[in-house]
Design a protein around this motif. Structure first.
Motif, PDB file in Angstrom:
ATOM      1  N   UNK A 218       0.809  -1.219   0.000  1.00  0.00           N
ATOM      2  CA  UNK A 218       0.000   0.000   0.000  1.00  0.00           C
ATOM      3  C   UNK A 218       0.842   1.269   0.000  1.00  0.00           C
ATOM      4  N   UNK A 219       2.160   1.118  -0.029  1.00  0.00           N
ATOM      5  CA  UNK A 219       3.061   2.275  -0.017  1.00  0.00           C
ATOM      6  C   UNK A 219       3.531   2.548  -1.446  1.00  0.00           C
ATOM      7  N   UNK A 220       3.152   3.699  -1.988  1.00  0.00           N
ATOM      8  CA  UNK A 220       3.383   3.970  -3.397  1.00  0.00           C
ATOM      9  C   UNK A 220       4.414   5.071  -3.616  1.00  0.00           C
ATOM     10  N   UNK A 221       5.081   4.988  -4.759  1.00  0.00           N
ATOM     11  CA  UNK A 221       6.114   5.956  -5.114  1.00  0.00           C
ATOM     12  C   UNK A 221       5.532   7.360  -5.206  1.00  0.00           C
ATOM     13  N   UNK A 222       4.314   7.478  -5.752  1.00  0.00           N
ATOM     14  CA  UNK A 222       3.720   8.817  -5.915  1.00  0.00           C
ATOM     15  C   UNK A 222       3.306   9.443  -4.585  1.00  0.00           C
ATOM     16  N   UNK A 223       3.258   8.626  -3.517  1.00  0.00           N
ATOM     17  CA  UNK A 223       2.971   9.154  -2.178  1.00  0.00           C
ATOM     18  C   UNK A 223       4.246   9.448  -1.395  1.00  0.00           C
ATOM     19  N   UNK A 224       5.395   9.334  -2.053  1.00  0.00           N
ATOM     20  CA  UNK A 224       6.660   9.646  -1.398  1.00  0.00           C
ATOM     21  C   UNK A 224       7.395   8.452  -0.837  1.00  0.00           C
ATOM     22  N   UNK A 225       6.875   7.240  -1.069  1.00  0.00           N
ATOM     23  CA  UNK A 225       7.528   6.048  -0.542  1.00  0.00           C
ATOM     24  C   UNK A 225       8.543   5.500  -1.540  1.00  0.00           C
ATOM     25  N   UNK A 226       9.622   4.951  -0.993  1.00  0.00           N
ATOM     26  CA  UNK A 226      10.655   4.333  -1.812  1.00  0.00           C
ATOM     27  C   UNK A 226      10.885   2.913  -1.308  1.00  0.00           C
ATOM     28  N   UNK A 227      10.838   1.941  -2.228  1.00  0.00           N
ATOM     29  CA  UNK A 227      11.005   0.535  -1.870  1.00  0.00           C
ATOM     30  C   UNK A 227      12.269  -0.022  -2.489  1.00  0.00           C
ATOM     31  N   UNK A 228      12.941  -0.868  -1.733  1.00  0.00           N
ATOM     32  CA  UNK A 228      14.103  -1.563  -2.253  1.00  0.00           C
ATOM     33  C   UNK A 228      13.696  -2.826  -2.987  1.00  0.00           C
ATOM     34  N   UNK A 229      14.650  -3.493  -3.607  1.00  0.00           N
ATOM     35  CA  UNK A 229      14.393  -4.769  -4.275  1.00  0.00           C
ATOM     36  C   UNK A 229      14.148  -5.853  -3.232  1.00  0.00           C
ATOM     37  N   UNK A 230      13.098  -6.666  -3.374  1.00  0.00           N
ATOM     38  CA  UNK A 230      12.846  -7.726  -2.394  1.00  0.00           C
ATOM     39  C   UNK A 230      14.055  -8.643  -2.214  1.00  0.00           C
ATOM     40  N   UNK A 231      14.311  -8.999  -0.977  1.00  0.00           N
ATOM     41  CA  UNK A 231      15.414  -9.892  -0.634  1.00  0.00           C
ATOM     42  C   UNK A 231      14.813 -11.234  -0.216  1.00  0.00           C
ATOM     43  N   UNK A 232      15.101 -12.282  -0.984  1.00  0.00           N
ATOM     44  CA  UNK A 232      14.524 -13.594  -0.700  1.00  0.00           C
ATOM     45  C   UNK A 232      15.469 -14.417   0.170  1.00  0.00           C
ATOM     46  N   UNK A 233      14.904 -15.146   1.111  1.00  0.00           N
ATOM     47  CA  UNK A 233      15.662 -16.020   1.995  1.00  0.00           C
ATOM     48  C   UNK A 233      14.837 -17.290   2.213  1.00  0.00           C
ATOM     49  N   UNK A 234      15.437 -18.362   2.733  1.00  0.00           N
ATOM     50  CA  UNK A 234      14.688 -19.618   2.882  1.00  0.00           C
ATOM     51  C   UNK A 234      13.432 -19.429   3.716  1.00  0.00           C
ATOM     52  N   UNK A 235      12.278 -19.575   3.091  1.00  0.00           N
ATOM     53  CA  UNK A 235      11.021 -19.468   3.819  1.00  0.00           C
ATOM     54  C   UNK A 235      10.356 -18.115   3.767  1.00  0.00           C
ATOM     55  N   UNK A 236      10.867 -17.160   2.994  1.00  0.00           N
ATOM     56  CA  UNK A 236      10.188 -15.875   2.947  1.00  0.00           C
ATOM     57  C   UNK A 236      10.954 -14.816   2.182  1.00  0.00           C
ATOM     58  N   UNK A 237      10.518 -13.563   2.351  1.00  0.00           N
ATOM     59  CA  UNK A 237      11.180 -12.460   1.678  1.00  0.00           C
ATOM     60  C   UNK A 237      11.082 -11.193   2.521  1.00  0.00           C
TER      61      UNK A 237
END
Length: 412
Positions: A218-237
């Motif tokens: 629910x956090x969007x770039x146009x609302x000022x949010x910045x997301x990194x690339x998902x980091x995957x690990x055994x059993x989740x991300x």
């Protein structure tokens, strides 16, 4: 007459050319998704009875999917594209092949009482798809939601008792909890095997409460949010986020609701380095007096307990890790009431430098609010639990709040 004769010869040559291309050139489409079993299933029928699965008088749907078990049985339609190869067209190919990799059949049935009764042919009854065999069954109703059969086994499967169901020869029976099928080897689906001819199950659906305080989606770039690339690990991300107007840094950790196809029976979800297994959210909050969570969605009464991460008892840490393990017959992200009570009782009784409360915001739904107090100088964990299934289980989520500034990479 000569012109007409020429057209006839040309037409015959084009037809022969198209046939040659269809036989000798590779199929211009993706590989077929064949039936999960490599061998043919003997013709027959499965008689299905689902008790407690309907409301008298309601219409429910049974959707059957059939797939071929051999590549040569896939129905194909080839179309000659006269100008595709010469002028490029959409793909620049001479032959366009349409593949029918599955065939669906739908039944609409009216329930006479609280029971569902229907018959499933193991081979597709449509003469045009006689070589297609049953792949999966989807039952859609107001009580069951969407209940699916389709985890195929070569023989009668050996299932852990926690699933509540068992196979014996030609029969599948027991009590099924639809929301508890995520663990290995079912991975969200009820089992099928070639000799199965009778299904007799009692359905126990469970309403699992929503306990959510933060959603990265629910956090969007146009609302000022910045997301990194998902980091995957055994059993989740893990997904890292920040808002350009503040110094708070967020890391959301998600765990699978259904076991991955590659999961071994003993696999337990891990976590990123330095993060307790079972923690869904980390918040690095170096400044500010109040932190609100607008995406809060909490069903019913919610208990909130907290403790310093440094003083979290091993028993509580083990319970958190157990809550996100996919267990047969149990909902992901949950604990039995006894496990929840033991976790709460194990936490130290000390003064909290953070206030965790559910507040009513004007014009909106109640939301979680964290307030900073004197003495907040180390990470604290907050654990939320909501009782369901007649107080037999608790839906559990947890978040860690740290006064430190995030020192790692920052999404730009």
């Amino acid at each position: 007459m000569a012109l007409a004769s020429g057209k006839g010869i040309l037409g015959r040559h084009l037809a022969l050319f198209a046939h040659a291309l269809g036989v000798f050139l590779p199929v211009l489409a993706s590989e077929s998704t064949l039936h999960p079993l490599p061998d043919a299933i003997e013709p027959g029928e499965i008689h299905v009875t689902l008790r407690g699965a309907a409301i008298a008088g309601e219409d429910y749907a049974v959707i059957l999917e059939y797939r071929p078990w051999r590549e040569r049985d896939v129905r194909k339609t080839r179309h000659l594209r006269l100008f595709g190869g010469w002028m490029g067209g959409a793909s620049g190919k001479w032959i366009r092949t349409q593949r029918e990799e599955f065939h669906l059949r739908r039944q609409r049935i009216t329930a006479a009482d609280t029971q569902m009764d229907f018959v499933v042919p193991l081979r597709d009854p449509d003469p045009g798809y006689a070589s297609y065999q049953l792949s999966d069954i989807a039952v859609v109703g107001s009580v069951t939601g969407t209940l699916r059969f389709g985890r195929w086994f070569a023989g009668v499967p050996a299932l852990e008792s926690g699933f509540g169901i068992s196979g014996r020869g030609e029969v599948l029976c027991g009590i099924v909890r639809p929301s508890g099928l995520g663990a290995f080897p079912l991975r969200g689906w009820l089992p099928l095997w070639p000799a199965l001819r009778r299904v007799d199950l009692e359905v126990h659906p469970v309403a699992v409460p929503t306990v959510c305080v933060f959603e990265a989606s629910q956090k969007h770039h146009w609302d000022g949010w910045r997301q990194g690339t998902p980091d995957f690990w055994p059993g989740g991300q893990t997904v890292a986020l920040r808002h350009i107007a503040g110094s708070t840094f967020w890391r959301e950790h998600t765990y699978p609701m259904v076991a991955p196809a590659s999961e071994a029976p003993s696999t337990r979800p891990g976590s990123p380095a330095g993060v307790l297994s079972g923690v869904q959210l980390e918040i690095f909050w170096p400044e500010g007096g109040i932190l609100d969570f607008p995406e809060t969605r909490l069903d019913g009464e919610v208990e909130m307990v907290s403790a310093p991460v440094s003083s979290l008892p091993p028993r509580a840490a083990a319970s958190l890790a157990e809550s996100v393990r996919l267990r047969p017959g149990q909902e992901p992200g949950s604990l039995a009431s006894g496990e929840w009570e033991a976790l709460v009782d194990s936490l130290p009784d000390i003064e909290r430098p953070l206030g965790f409360e559910r507040v009513q915001v004007r014009g909106g739904e109640p939301q979680l609010r964290i307030s900073r107090k004197t003495g907040f100088n180390e990470p604290w964990i907050c654990i939320l639990g909501s009782a369901y299934d007649d107080n037999q289980r608790y839906r559990v989520i947890s978040l860690v709040v740290s006064p430190e500034r995030w020192r790692g990479p920052v999404p730009e």
